[in-house]
Motif scaffolding. Sequence first.
Motif, PDB file in Angstrom:
ATOM      1  N   TYR A  25       0.828  -1.209   0.000  1.00 39.04           N
ATOM      2  CA  TYR A  25       0.000   0.000   0.000  1.00 39.04           C
ATOM      3  C   TYR A  25       0.864   1.261   0.000  1.00 39.04           C
ATOM      4  CZ  TYR A  25      -3.427   3.474   1.442  1.00 39.04           C
ATOM      5  OH  TYR A  25      -4.232   4.588   1.517  1.00 39.04           O
ATOM      6  N   ILE A  26       1.950   1.254   0.813  1.00 38.62           N
ATOM      7  CA  ILE A  26       2.831   2.422   0.865  1.00 38.62           C
ATOM      8  C   ILE A  26       3.495   2.652  -0.490  1.00 38.62           C
ATOM      9  CG2 ILE A  26       4.892   3.390   1.945  1.00 38.62           C
ATOM     10  CD1 ILE A  26       4.165   1.875   4.479  1.00 38.62           C
ATOM     11  N   VAL A  27       3.889   1.553  -1.150  1.00 35.72           N
ATOM     12  CA  VAL A  27       4.476   1.682  -2.485  1.00 35.72           C
ATOM     13  C   VAL A  27       3.451   2.277  -3.452  1.00 35.72           C
ATOM     14  CG1 VAL A  27       5.386   0.398  -4.458  1.00 35.72           C
ATOM     15  CG2 VAL A  27       6.171  -0.149  -2.152  1.00 35.72           C
ATOM     16  N   LYS A  81      -0.887   3.799 -14.775  1.00 34.81           N
ATOM     17  CA  LYS A  81      -0.186   5.066 -14.947  1.00 34.81           C
ATOM     18  C   LYS A  81       1.073   5.185 -14.089  1.00 34.81           C
ATOM     19  CE  LYS A  81      -3.781   6.287 -17.384  1.00 34.81           C
ATOM     20  NZ  LYS A  81      -3.725   6.338 -18.839  1.00 34.81           N
ATOM     21  N   LEU A  82       1.283   4.230 -13.205  1.00 33.55           N
ATOM     22  CA  LEU A  82       2.387   4.333 -12.248  1.00 33.55           C
ATOM     23  C   LEU A  82       2.324   5.654 -11.486  1.00 33.55           C
ATOM     24  CD1 LEU A  82       5.554   2.774 -13.941  1.00 33.55           C
ATOM     25  CD2 LEU A  82       4.497   2.084 -11.795  1.00 33.55           C
ATOM     26  N   ASP A  83       1.104   6.041 -11.126  1.00 31.73           N
ATOM     27  CA  ASP A  83       0.904   7.312 -10.462  1.00 31.73           C
ATOM     28  C   ASP A  83       0.636   7.073  -8.975  1.00 31.73           C
ATOM     29  OD1 ASP A  83       0.719   9.997 -10.192  1.00 31.73           O
ATOM     30  OD2 ASP A  83      -1.092  10.255 -11.405  1.00 31.73           O
ATOM     31  N   ARG A  84       0.610   8.150  -8.219  1.00 33.56           N
ATOM     32  CA  ARG A  84       0.285   8.085  -6.792  1.00 33.56           C
ATOM     33  C   ARG A  84      -1.233   7.913  -6.636  1.00 33.56           C
ATOM     34  NH1 ARG A  84       3.190  10.632  -2.682  1.00 33.56           N
ATOM     35  NH2 ARG A  84       4.202  11.908  -4.280  1.00 33.56           N
ATOM     36  N   ILE A  85      -1.665   6.935  -5.830  1.00 38.87           N
ATOM     37  CA  ILE A  85      -3.089   6.753  -5.621  1.00 38.87           C
ATOM     38  C   ILE A  85      -3.488   7.395  -4.299  1.00 38.87           C
ATOM     39  CG2 ILE A  85      -3.042   4.576  -6.883  1.00 38.87           C
ATOM     40  CD1 ILE A  85      -3.557   3.176  -4.162  1.00 38.87           C
ATOM     41  N   GLN A  86      -4.770   7.761  -4.204  1.00 40.90           N
ATOM     42  CA  GLN A  86      -5.308   8.374  -2.986  1.00 40.90           C
ATOM     43  C   GLN A  86      -6.351   7.473  -2.321  1.00 40.90           C
ATOM     44  OE1 GLN A  86      -3.928  11.142  -1.936  1.00 40.90           O
ATOM     45  NE2 GLN A  86      -2.656  11.252  -3.793  1.00 40.90           N
ATOM     46  N   MET A  87      -6.513   6.281  -2.837  1.00 43.99           N
ATOM     47  CA  MET A  87      -7.522   5.371  -2.308  1.00 43.99           C
ATOM     48  C   MET A  87      -7.162   4.912  -0.905  1.00 43.99           C
ATOM     49  SD  MET A  87      -8.757   1.739  -3.948  1.00 43.99           S
ATOM     50  CE  MET A  87      -9.222   2.539  -5.479  1.00 43.99           C
ATOM     51  N   PRO A  88      -8.111   4.888   0.040  1.00 44.77           N
ATOM     52  CA  PRO A  88      -7.823   4.369   1.383  1.00 44.77           C
ATOM     53  C   PRO A  88      -7.398   2.907   1.338  1.00 44.77           C
ATOM     54  CG  PRO A  88      -9.886   5.605   1.355  1.00 44.77           C
ATOM     55  CD  PRO A  88      -9.458   5.447  -0.077  1.00 44.77           C
TER      56      PRO A  88
END
Length: 528
Positions: free
Chosen positions: A92-94, A280-287
């Motif tokens: 999840y942190i990754v 997208k190899l992007d940062r996610i904001q999902m809990p």
Amino acid sequence: MTATECKTTNTTCAATTAPGDGHRKGIAPGIPLYRKLCYAVGGMPYQMTGNAKGFFMQIFLLDVVQMAPFYVSFILFLGRAWDAVTDPIVGYIVSKSGRTRIGKLIPWIVFTTPFGVLAYIMLWFTPQDVMSPAGSFAWYFIWCCLFDTFMSCYHVPYSSLNMFLGGDQRDRDSATGYRMGMEVFATLAGAAIQGQIVGVYHAKRAHHCSLLNNTDGLDLNSSSSSVGPALLNATAHLTDTLQNTRRAYVVAAVILGLLYFLCCVVLFLGVKEQLAPLSKLDRIQMPYLTGMKMVWKHTPYVWLVFGFLFSSLAFQMAQGNLALFCTHAAGMAKYFQHLVLILLSAATLAIPVWQAILVRVGKKTTIFIGLFMYIPALVVIATVKSNLVIFILMCILSGASLAALYLLPWSMLPDVVDDFKVKNPSCSDLEPMFYSCYVFFNKFGGGMAIGISTLALHFAGYKPGVCKHPQVVITTLQVLFAPVPICLIVVGMVLFHFYPINEKRRQEIKRALEQAADNRMKDEDYPL
């Protein structure tokens, strides 16, 4: 959770990448051979260190450190439990981390490697000749947890990297084949290095123990007997051998640690992350809990994970008890390290064979064939004693089956992730969570296997450091080595039967991803 709900929950899930990214245009034409090889080399540290622990940690703590089985069971089980728990958290942190100039996943691999190498070396170091039970437990438990944490920070992003090498399904399957070939070779190399360095001292200990056993029941105080001096000499040799064995374990750990570091360097220099369709190899904001709920609601993933769990549990149960079984139940102590090398050599050679078979008959059929081969091998090894030729033949068969377990589940996991992306196109970049949970159950199964085995030996009356064990201990080793793993293999095969992604579904997924890639390329070429 539906794709619409996902899109509402995570508005940044499908965010676009930074302008100027050179890998945005659909699926890459293929994965270059050098990239496959460098990626494959990056998987070697996990298998070298993990299998050295799997084959030798139990006998190291019991017969070298001479820790009570009760404490050993807690270290092996709780250590694996800790390791298993950290995997989903790391995943999840990754997923939450952002991209850097060298990528999103590779920085985790590079920056945690030095700490992982140090923790691995300290795991095999005995700080004192005699430690209190509490001190010994604390020392090995702490270093075990630290090493497993750093290895999770290495292996979770590494395994997720398979989705971002470029190419299509066939390219990724090929890269997985190279990876598994290298990982089995790493298992062979790790076992060869550790086994050849420490195995000679275990063989010497078995020899001195046999001398002591031959003196049982004799009058050692008789002045006319020569047994007394012989016994004292054998006891002194046992003490010297113990010290040499402890040093040998540290030497082997240093060598494997250096190889661990070199493999990381090769991965860093040879692999660059590529974008994949619908990712997208992007940062996610999902809990975290929302992401885990989505992962575990995907039915093919559930069947695959639990089939892998029970199958892996069976192999790790037999693997963890092999050293003790050969030493105390089968009379093959002096051949143990050679049998391990034969088993792993067979596994290495079998990887390309299984790769060719899965192309012809499909992954699901191939894994049934591979797992079934393990059952007769375990039966024969458990029932035949002190027959080196039979042991060699069954180790070859076991190695071939082990190769199937290495290759097939990891080759099937990308299909599951692709299936999820097709069904949930608005939710991308959850790959680390899929892979981390997969690694979690593999490690959790290993912890259960070793923990339950050592606890069973404790209740059977296993005494660390002694040369002769009662029959109940021998029987317990036999049960743990064959009947229990066979039952677990059968359960795993039943679960794989319900795995729904066959070759027809794989082709449907492939066409859907190609269409998604074409649509993305059109959107980028002709923006509104």
